[in-house]
Design a protein around this motif. Structure first.
Motif, PDB file in Angstrom:
ATOM      1  N   ASP A  15       0.800  -1.222   0.000  1.00 36.53           N
ATOM      2  CA  ASP A  15       0.000   0.000   0.000  1.00 36.53           C
ATOM      3  C   ASP A  15       0.838   1.279   0.000  1.00 36.53           C
ATOM      4  OD1 ASP A  15      -2.313  -1.524  -0.023  1.00 36.53           O
ATOM      5  OD2 ASP A  15      -2.506  -1.525   2.156  1.00 36.53           O
ATOM      6  N   LEU A  16       2.155   1.139  -0.023  1.00 36.20           N
ATOM      7  CA  LEU A  16       3.031   2.311  -0.042  1.00 36.20           C
ATOM      8  C   LEU A  16       3.623   2.496  -1.433  1.00 36.20           C
ATOM      9  CD1 LEU A  16       5.118   1.896   3.254  1.00 36.20           C
ATOM     10  CD2 LEU A  16       3.084   3.304   2.886  1.00 36.20           C
ATOM     11  N   SER A  17       3.801   3.740  -1.814  1.00 31.93           N
ATOM     12  CA  SER A  17       4.475   4.031  -3.089  1.00 31.93           C
ATOM     13  C   SER A  17       5.953   3.650  -2.947  1.00 31.93           C
ATOM     14  CB  SER A  17       4.352   5.515  -3.422  1.00 31.93           C
ATOM     15  OG  SER A  17       5.140   6.270  -2.508  1.00 31.93           O
ATOM     16  N   ARG A  49       8.320   3.715   0.461  1.00 33.07           N
ATOM     17  CA  ARG A  49       9.093   2.535   0.882  1.00 33.07           C
ATOM     18  C   ARG A  49      10.551   2.922   1.093  1.00 33.07           C
ATOM     19  NH1 ARG A  49       7.250  -2.702  -2.745  1.00 33.07           N
ATOM     20  NH2 ARG A  49       5.015  -2.365  -2.581  1.00 33.07           N
ATOM     21  N   ASP A  50      11.094   3.710   0.178  1.00 30.54           N
ATOM     22  CA  ASP A  50      12.492   4.137   0.279  1.00 30.54           C
ATOM     23  C   ASP A  50      12.722   4.990   1.523  1.00 30.54           C
ATOM     24  OD1 ASP A  50      13.020   2.803  -2.081  1.00 30.54           O
ATOM     25  OD2 ASP A  50      13.063   4.622  -3.322  1.00 30.54           O
ATOM     26  N   VAL A  51      11.782   5.899   1.798  1.00 32.42           N
ATOM     27  CA  VAL A  51      11.908   6.752   2.986  1.00 32.42           C
ATOM     28  C   VAL A  51      11.867   5.896   4.248  1.00 32.42           C
ATOM     29  CG1 VAL A  51      10.731   8.530   4.362  1.00 32.42           C
ATOM     30  CG2 VAL A  51      11.004   8.843   1.896  1.00 32.42           C
ATOM     31  N   LEU A  52      10.946   4.964   4.302  1.00 34.53           N
ATOM     32  CA  LEU A  52      10.838   4.081   5.464  1.00 34.53           C
ATOM     33  C   LEU A  52      12.126   3.277   5.647  1.00 34.53           C
ATOM     34  CD1 LEU A  52       9.194   2.884   7.781  1.00 34.53           C
ATOM     35  CD2 LEU A  52       8.197   1.281   6.137  1.00 34.53           C
ATOM     36  N   ALA A  53      12.646   2.712   4.573  1.00 35.45           N
ATOM     37  CA  ALA A  53      13.882   1.935   4.645  1.00 35.45           C
ATOM     38  C   ALA A  53      15.048   2.800   5.135  1.00 35.45           C
ATOM     39  CB  ALA A  53      14.202   1.318   3.288  1.00 35.45           C
ATOM     40  N   ILE A  80      14.876   5.536   7.062  1.00 38.66           N
ATOM     41  CA  ILE A  80      14.688   5.850   8.480  1.00 38.66           C
ATOM     42  C   ILE A  80      15.031   4.639   9.348  1.00 38.66           C
ATOM     43  CG2 ILE A  80      12.947   6.362  10.252  1.00 38.66           C
ATOM     44  CD1 ILE A  80      11.574   8.135   8.050  1.00 38.66           C
ATOM     45  N   LEU A  81      14.528   3.468   8.978  1.00 41.26           N
ATOM     46  CA  LEU A  81      14.819   2.268   9.765  1.00 41.26           C
ATOM     47  C   LEU A  81      16.311   1.936   9.715  1.00 41.26           C
ATOM     48  CD1 LEU A  81      11.721   0.064   8.899  1.00 41.26           C
ATOM     49  CD2 LEU A  81      12.173   1.326  11.021  1.00 41.26           C
ATOM     50  N   GLY A  82      16.946   2.172   8.577  1.00 40.62           N
ATOM     51  CA  GLY A  82      18.387   1.968   8.479  1.00 40.62           C
ATOM     52  C   GLY A  82      19.159   2.888   9.415  1.00 40.62           C
ATOM     53  N   GLU A  83      18.734   4.142   9.521  1.00 35.14           N
ATOM     54  CA  GLU A  83      19.373   5.077  10.444  1.00 35.14           C
ATOM     55  C   GLU A  83      19.230   4.604  11.880  1.00 35.14           C
ATOM     56  OE1 GLU A  83      18.141   9.158   9.903  1.00 35.14           O
ATOM     57  OE2 GLU A  83      18.358   8.992   7.724  1.00 35.14           O
ATOM     58  N   LEU A  84      18.040   4.134  12.244  1.00 34.02           N
ATOM     59  CA  LEU A  84      17.833   3.612  13.597  1.00 34.02           C
ATOM     60  C   LEU A  84      18.685   2.371  13.841  1.00 34.02           C
ATOM     61  CD1 LEU A  84      13.978   4.037  14.004  1.00 34.02           C
ATOM     62  CD2 LEU A  84      15.775   5.301  15.205  1.00 34.02           C
ATOM     63  N   ASN A  85      18.784   1.507  12.854  1.00 35.08           N
ATOM     64  CA  ASN A  85      19.584   0.293  12.969  1.00 35.08           C
ATOM     65  C   ASN A  85      21.059   0.626  13.197  1.00 35.08           C
ATOM     66  OD1 ASN A  85      19.961  -2.623  12.754  1.00 35.08           O
ATOM     67  ND2 ASN A  85      20.937  -2.175  10.802  1.00 35.08           N
ATOM     68  N   ASP A  86      21.540   1.712  12.588  1.00 34.58           N
ATOM     69  CA  ASP A  86      22.938   2.119  12.715  1.00 34.58           C
ATOM     70  C   ASP A  86      23.217   2.994  13.938  1.00 34.58           C
ATOM     71  OD1 ASP A  86      23.654   0.764  10.408  1.00 34.58           O
ATOM     72  OD2 ASP A  86      23.430   2.511   9.115  1.00 34.58           O
ATOM     73  N   SER A  87      22.200   3.324  14.708  1.00 34.60           N
ATOM     74  CA  SER A  87      22.361   4.239  15.837  1.00 34.60           C
ATOM     75  C   SER A  87      23.188   3.615  16.961  1.00 34.60           C
ATOM     76  CB  SER A  87      20.979   4.625  16.386  1.00 34.60           C
ATOM     77  OG  SER A  87      21.105   5.259  17.639  1.00 34.60           O
ATOM     78  N   ALA A  88      24.370   4.185  17.196  1.00 37.55           N
ATOM     79  CA  ALA A  88      25.237   3.689  18.265  1.00 37.55           C
ATOM     80  C   ALA A  88      24.558   3.845  19.630  1.00 37.55           C
ATOM     81  CB  ALA A  88      26.574   4.421  18.241  1.00 37.55           C
TER      82      ALA A  88
END
Length: 158
Positions: free
Chosen positions: A127-129, A133-137, A139-147
């Motif tokens: 349901d996402l354009s 999807r790219d924006v979500l990925a 943001i989640l990537g930034e959180l995943n990399d957060s020291a």
């Protein structure tokens, strides 16, 4: 049973943490359901992919890298070894310890798992354009990399 309400209903959905937690449950359930079709689970995939990415690793190092507790790591490796996807071999640099390595069968199975996970991804985000999807990925990537986030999570694992 079907409800005519969002996955996180009412004002509960005003909390991003509650939304992320529920989306995680949904993604996990969809992935587990599909992976069970080939006799695997998400935790099996994580180990196989880590071995493909990093090469052979000591069992304790692999558990630490994936943040999987020792008991779960043992049972996961037992499953993978029994099915021929991974094996424990003596470490040539230290004969007292074992390395977990990915087998040829494990490498081949990763291709099937990747297909399954792409299908889950497409279903989950249908349901996402593509842009959303790219924006979500991102943001989640930034959180995943957060020291800072890693440090807080690891501190609570004891």
């Amino acid at each position: 049973m079907s409800y005519n309400a969002p996955l996180v209903p009412g004002s509960i959905g005003n909390h991003t943490v509650c939304l992320i937690q529920k989306m995680g449950q949904v993604a996990f359930r969809l992935a587990e359901e599909r992976l069970l079709g080939i006799g695997l689970r998400v935790r099996h995939y994580s180990v196989l992919q880590a071995l493909a990415d990093r090469g052979g690793m000591a069992q304790a190092d692999l558990g630490g890298y994936l943040r999987i507790d020792a008991a779960t790591m043992v049972s996961t490796l037992d499953d993978l070894e029994r099915q021929g996807y991974a094996e424990r071999q003596r470490d040539p640099g230290d004969r007292r310890r074992y390395l977990v390595i990915l087998t040829g069968k494990g490498s081949e199975t990763l291709a099937d798992i990747q297909t399954i996970l792409r299908e889950v991804h497409d279903e989950m985000f249908a349901d996402l354009s593509p842009e959303r999807r790219d924006v979500l990925a991102e943001i989640l990537g930034e959180l995943n990399d957060s020291a800072g986030l890693r440090a807080r999570f690891d501190a609570t694992r004891g």
